[in-house]
Enzyme design. Structure first.
Site, PDB file in Angstrom:
ATOM      1  N   CYS A  10      73.226  -8.281  11.321  1.00 46.72           N
ATOM      2  CA  CYS A  10      73.340  -9.620  11.911  1.00 46.72           C
ATOM      3  C   CYS A  10      72.155  -9.927  12.842  1.00 46.72           C
ATOM      4  CB  CYS A  10      74.621  -9.818  12.704  1.00 46.72           C
ATOM      5  SG  CYS A  10      76.089  -9.609  11.713  1.00 46.72           S
ATOM      6  N   ARG A  35      68.107  -8.526   8.738  1.00 45.12           N
ATOM      7  CA  ARG A  35      69.278  -7.958   9.409  1.00 45.12           C
ATOM      8  C   ARG A  35      70.585  -8.385   8.752  1.00 45.12           C
ATOM      9  NH1 ARG A  35      67.828  -6.325  14.794  1.00 45.12           N
ATOM     10  NH2 ARG A  35      70.038  -6.169  15.169  1.00 45.12           N
ATOM     11  N   TRP A  82      75.763 -10.373   8.361  1.00 45.49           N
ATOM     12  CA  TRP A  82      75.983  -9.298   7.390  1.00 45.49           C
ATOM     13  C   TRP A  82      77.418  -8.861   7.643  1.00 45.49           C
ATOM     14  CZ3 TRP A  82      73.643  -7.210   3.274  1.00 45.49           C
ATOM     15  CH2 TRP A  82      74.020  -5.937   2.858  1.00 45.49           C
ATOM     16  N   ASN A 106      76.748 -10.244  17.603  1.00 44.84           N
ATOM     17  CA  ASN A 106      76.176  -9.142  16.832  1.00 44.84           C
ATOM     18  C   ASN A 106      76.887  -7.880  17.305  1.00 44.84           C
ATOM     19  OD1 ASN A 106      74.551  -7.433  15.436  1.00 44.84           O
ATOM     20  ND2 ASN A 106      72.668  -7.918  16.512  1.00 44.84           N
ATOM     21  N   GLY A 107      77.508  -7.144  16.388  1.00 50.64           N
ATOM     22  CA  GLY A 107      78.214  -5.919  16.780  1.00 50.64           C
ATOM     23  C   GLY A 107      79.596  -5.871  16.162  1.00 50.64           C
ATOM     24  N   GLU A 481      67.026  11.198  -9.832  1.00 49.80           N
ATOM     25  CA  GLU A 481      66.792  10.183  -8.798  1.00 49.80           C
ATOM     26  C   GLU A 481      65.334  10.263  -8.299  1.00 49.80           C
ATOM     27  OE1 GLU A 481      68.092   7.603  -7.962  1.00 49.80           O
ATOM     28  OE2 GLU A 481      67.369   7.128  -5.959  1.00 49.80           O
ATOM     29  N   LYS A 485      62.668   7.186  -8.605  1.00 53.17           N
ATOM     30  CA  LYS A 485      62.026   6.652  -7.399  1.00 53.17           C
ATOM     31  C   LYS A 485      60.515   6.620  -7.590  1.00 53.17           C
ATOM     32  CE  LYS A 485      64.395   5.421  -5.654  1.00 53.17           C
ATOM     33  NZ  LYS A 485      65.725   4.953  -5.487  1.00 53.17           N
ATOM     34  N   GLU A 488      59.357   3.984 -10.382  1.00 53.07           N
ATOM     35  CA  GLU A 488      59.562   2.553 -10.111  1.00 53.07           C
ATOM     36  C   GLU A 488      58.614   2.006  -9.047  1.00 53.07           C
ATOM     37  OE1 GLU A 488      63.352   1.265  -8.360  1.00 53.07           O
ATOM     38  OE2 GLU A 488      63.629   3.291  -7.622  1.00 53.07           O
ATOM     39  N   HIS A 504      62.413  22.479 -25.734  1.00 52.44           N
ATOM     40  CA  HIS A 504      62.830  21.951 -27.039  1.00 52.44           C
ATOM     41  C   HIS A 504      61.993  20.730 -27.424  1.00 52.44           C
ATOM     42  CE1 HIS A 504      66.080  24.805 -27.367  1.00 52.44           C
ATOM     43  NE2 HIS A 504      66.327  24.585 -26.082  1.00 52.44           N
ATOM     44  N   LYS A 603      65.948  -6.761  -6.637  1.00 55.59           N
ATOM     45  CA  LYS A 603      66.901  -5.970  -5.840  1.00 55.59           C
ATOM     46  C   LYS A 603      68.310  -6.056  -6.419  1.00 55.59           C
ATOM     47  CE  LYS A 603      68.031  -3.385  -2.376  1.00 55.59           C
ATOM     48  NZ  LYS A 603      67.688  -1.960  -2.569  1.00 55.59           N
TER      49      LYS A 603
HETATM   50  C1  F6R Z   1      66.513   2.182  -7.957  1.00 55.41           C
HETATM   51  C2  F6R Z   1      67.394   1.046  -7.795  1.00 55.41           C
HETATM   52  C3  F6R Z   1      68.205   0.616  -8.961  1.00 55.41           C
HETATM   53  C4  F6R Z   1      69.643   0.309  -8.519  1.00 55.41           C
HETATM   54  C5  F6R Z   1      70.426  -0.319  -9.686  1.00 55.41           C
HETATM   55  C6  F6R Z   1      71.862  -0.591  -9.330  1.00 55.41           C
HETATM   56  O1  F6R Z   1      65.825   2.460  -6.780  1.00 55.41           O
HETATM   57  O2  F6R Z   1      67.471   0.469  -6.749  1.00 55.41           O
HETATM   58  O3  F6R Z   1      68.192   1.561  -9.976  1.00 55.41           O
HETATM   59  O4  F6R Z   1      70.237   1.490  -8.097  1.00 55.41           O
HETATM   60  O5  F6R Z   1      69.809  -1.516 -10.078  1.00 55.41           O
HETATM   61  O6  F6R Z   1      71.956  -1.518  -8.300  1.00 55.41           O
HETATM   62  P1  F6R Z   1      73.278  -1.677  -7.490  1.00 55.41           P
HETATM   63  O7  F6R Z   1      73.528  -0.415  -6.763  1.00 55.41           O
HETATM   64  O8  F6R Z   1      73.047  -2.845  -6.575  1.00 55.41           O
HETATM   65  O9  F6R Z   1      74.384  -1.953  -8.483  1.00 55.41           O
END
Ligand code: F6R
Length: 608
Positions: A10, A35, A82, A106-107, A481, A485, A488, A504, A603
């Site tokens: 927030c 935030r 948020w 906020n809090g 993972e 990371k 990407e 293989h 995102k």
């Molecule tokens: C990788 C990444 C993506 C998300 C995926 C699922 O760093 O961010 O692979 O993990 O798109 O997203 P959510 O968790 O929002 O369903």
């Protein structure tokens, strides 16, 4: 600027001065959107002394659409939310208004349910599901009694439990903003013929770099040419500070990228989760999963990887078989769930189209669903039968870091709880593991304080076109993972392989100096992975090992070694990823990539 207990949740701004308040507040809120961004609102007194409150669900663009920027007003407060209590909606968004009091908060108020029964509030009808409305009603009642808002705030401070930074307008008072702060950040910005309040400096940087810091229990009254701050009824002198960062740096709290900032927020996120789900050495707020005969876990990308880790933990420590699937496959594949089954969906955003579709498909058949989600009130959180929040706060970088770690931690707690419920974990083991969960934030803090090796390793490998990852069992899930990371954000081709599978076919791609990053935490298969690493070393690979096991007898296997602290295997999968996140970050940085907004990615993936 960040304080303990503050998860950048927030944003608050307030303005009193000669300028038009509405644009000042909206522009300030826009700098605070990192935030929180699920709803926003503002309140101002116009020149006819009328109070206007305008709020909207969604981000600040939605609020902009319904504002009259020409309205004359020189005093107002704004908020970007948020959600923590109550879904994101107009009625739950701030400012809240009761009687003579309008405020932004906020809090988190911990005793808000008890306060609803307080003598002063028993006749009040609450319209939102927020803790903030309770604070607003309480302060209004106290003001009606005392006829002095500063005194009312002093009284409120004695009753409220939790964290609160409040910006308050009093009806008919065109000259003052009132404030109170405890365990949540708040500053006063000092301008010329104008003053501000804000939860963080970016909100005011366009107007001034001068500010004062507030301490807990400070109560204040701010006008355009003056500010008075009291603590325990006595006026306190405040030093005016000058802010040294520019706007962008300050939004990232001094970190170069949001991703790095979020990596470094992980100890706090871990602590927040532990506080929510462990109390007095007992697991709390977690469902009983022992009644289910079959559990499927579904997610996309990193959320799917978190599910893979959960599979190992549930199978090993709760004797519970788990079927993990990628959501975009699951929704089109026959599933075998029945009334004794549970579907767990994992999603940071709570909006991922394939995960949501999988949830709906299973829910339609009347099967139980449990969502593990970050964004409160998101579609997945609303539609699942039960929801557990990971409490990671807003994640801005496209590549997930803190939310992934939070997902794994929550799943680890669920596996642990299921093991306890099934009486598979002795009470002394339970105490030992709980102690380790309780110190996990400190362990991660330590890792983050001493991780120069990640940057050094990144420097050695960042020019390569292919980077491989190896691991077995849970270590393989961890490397998946790490590999995602890396690719990407750095755009380097990378694959993660179960270490026994490499020979293989894929081992054909290993040649001189190809980086191979291996994770070894599972003692039972360490020697097997070591032999597979030797197979790559025989092809001259550049071997980097991350291990919680002593490697003194295997020095020929690696060119670089990162030693990971040894913790209980239920917790262990969380640690290697922290190093892998940092390696990926620095590789991307050395390649000059746009780390927070990698190409082709979004995102929140709300399309199939
Ligand atoms: C990788 C990444 C993506 C998300 C995926 C699922 O760093 O961010 O692979 O993990 O798109 O997203 P959510 O968790 O929002 O369903």
């Amino acid at each position: 600027m960040q304080e303990s207990g503050d998860f950048l949740v927030c944003g608050i701004i307030g303005y009193v001065g000669k300028k038009r308040a509405i644009p000042v507040i909206i522009e300030g809120l826009e700098t605070l959107e990192y935030r929180g961004y699920d709803s926003a609102g503002l309140a101002y007194l116009n020149q006819q002394n009328e109070l206007k409150i305008i709020k909207e669900k969604g981000n600040i663009i939605e609020l902009r659409k319904i504002l009259d920027f020409n309205e004359e007003s020189n005093i107002g407060i704004g908020h970007t939310r948020w959600a923590t209590h109550g879904i994101p909606s107009k009625v739950n968004s701030h400012p809240h208004h009761v009687g003579n009091i309008t405020l932004v908060h906020n809090g988190i108020i911990e005793n808000y349910e008890e306060l609803k029964k307080h003598e002063l509030l028993k006749d009040y009808k609450f319209i939102s599901s927020t803790d903030t409305e309770v604070v607003c009603a309480l302060i209004n009642s106290l003001y009606n009694k005392k006829k002095d808002l500063l005194k009312a705030l002093e009284e409120a401070n004695k009753v409220l439990i939790g964290s609160y930074a409040l910006g308050i307008l009093l009806d008919n008072d065109l000259a003052h903003i009132y404030i109170i702060k405890k365990d949540s950040p708040l500053i006063v910005g000092i301008g010329k013929n104008e003053n501000f309040i804000a939860s963080d400096v970016p909100a005011i940087l366009k107007h001034t770099k001068n500010y004062i810091l507030l301490n807990d229990n400070d109560i204040g009254i701010i006008s355009k040419n003056d500010f008075k701050i009291y603590n325990k009824g006595k006026i306190v002198k405040k030093e005016i500070l000058e802010f040294e960062w520019d706007l962008e740096a300050s939004m990232k709290n001094g970190y170069e990228h949001f991703m790095l900032k979020e990596i470094y927020e992980q100890p706090k996120v871990v602590k927040q989760i532990i506080n929510e789900y462990i109390k007095d050495n007992e697991l709390i707020n977690l469902p009983d999963l022992t009644k289910y005969k079959r559990i499927d876990i579904v997610g996309c990308g990193s959320a799917y990887h978190a599910g893979l880790i959960a599979k190992h933990l549930f199978e090993e420590y709760a004797d519970t078989e788990i079927n993990v699937a990628i959501a975009s496959e699951y929704r089109y594949t026959k599933n075998f769930l029945d009334k004794d089954s549970l579907l767990i969906v994992i999603s940071q955003s709570g909006e991922t189209a394939d995960t949501l579709a999988s949830l709906r498909l299973v829910k339609e058949k009347g099967i139980d669903t449990l969502a593990i989600v970050n964004v409160v009130g998101s579609s997945i959180a609303r539609e699942a039968k039960e929801v557990l929040y990971i409490k990671a706060g807003p994640e801005i970088a496209v590549a997930t870091t803190k939310a992934y770690t939070a997902q794994v931690l929550l799943l680890s707690l669920l596996a642990f709880k299921t093991g306890i419920d099934k009486k598979l974990i002795t009470s002394s083991d339970k105490t030992k593991v709980i102690n380790e969960y309780n110190s996990l934030n400190k362990i991660i803090e330590e890792i983050l304080e001493h991780c120069d090796e990640c940057e050094k390793i990144a420097k050695k490998i960042y020019k390569h076109e292919d980077i491989f990852f190896l691991g077995r069992k849970v270590d393989y899930a961890i490397t998946m993972e790490g590999s995602l990371k890396l690719k990407e954000i750095s755009y380097i081709h990378s694959e993660s392989y179960p270490s026994g599978e490499l020979k293989h076919g894929t081992i054909a791609l290993i040649n001189k100096n190809t980086p191979v990053i291996s994770v070894i935490t599972d003692e039972s298969i360490a020697l097997k992975t070591i032999s597979n690493i030797k197979e790559t070393k025989a092809r001259d690979s550049y071997s980097i090992i991350l291990s919680s096991i002593n490697m003194d007898n295997n020095k020929e296997c690696y060119d670089e070694l990162i030693s990971i602290p040894k913790v209980h295997p239920l917790i262990e999968p969380i640690l290697p990823v922290i190093y892998l996140q940092l390696i990926a970050y620095y590789v991307a940085k050395f390649n000059g990539c746009d780390i927070d907004k990698p190409r082709n990615l979004a995102k929140s993936v709300t399309v199939e």
